[in-house]
Design an enzyme around this catalytic site. Structure first.
Site, PDB file in Angstrom:
ATOM      1  CD  GLU A  21      54.419 -41.853  19.347  1.00 49.74           C
ATOM      2  OE1 GLU A  21      55.385 -41.859  18.582  1.00 49.74           O
ATOM      3  OE2 GLU A  21      53.406 -41.119  19.199  1.00 49.74           O
ATOM      4  CE  LYS A  98      58.570 -40.284  17.536  1.00 51.76           C
ATOM      5  NZ  LYS A  98      57.114 -40.211  17.828  1.00 51.76           N
TER       6      LYS A  98
END
Length: 116
Positions: A21, A98
């Protein structure tokens, strides 16, 4: 008192617990609510008497560029910076989402909301 809302700010950033990520990144949406005294600005029509939305946006933008493992940490940093910039804020609320988080399934978004 007045409520200023900056909604739907979108950023590409590198926040997340997993190493991938922090390399690949992801899209994030941010909604910000600021409670402050707007009476002077509402009468003067002068930006110097108001909370400047561009500065608030810039604070969010700058903090989103700093990698973090947790959305809670990002949200807290943004709120701290906003209170430094505008100590007269009565209350602030931020929601960071997110999009398409890597959680092993189809998930639209995960969100963290902090208030101060």
């Amino acid at each position: 008192m007045g409520m200023i809302e900056i909604e739907g700010m979108e950023f590409y950033a590198y926040h997340g617990h997993f190493a991938a990520e922090q390399v690949v990144g992801n899209r994030f949406l941010i909604d910000l609510t600021l409670i402050t005294d707007c009476s002077k600005a509402s009468k003067s029509d002068d930006l110097t008497d108001a909370l400047d939305y561009q500065i608030a946006y810039r604070v969010v933008q700058e903090e989103m560029q700093i990698k973090s493992h947790l959305l809670e940490h990002v949200a807290d940093r943004i709120l701290s910076r906003l209170y430094l910039e505008y100590p007269w804020i009565e209350k602030a609320k931020i929601k960071i989402s997110k999009l398409n988080p890597p959680m092993g399934g189809e998930i639209e978004k995960v969100s963290v909301t902090l208030e101060r």
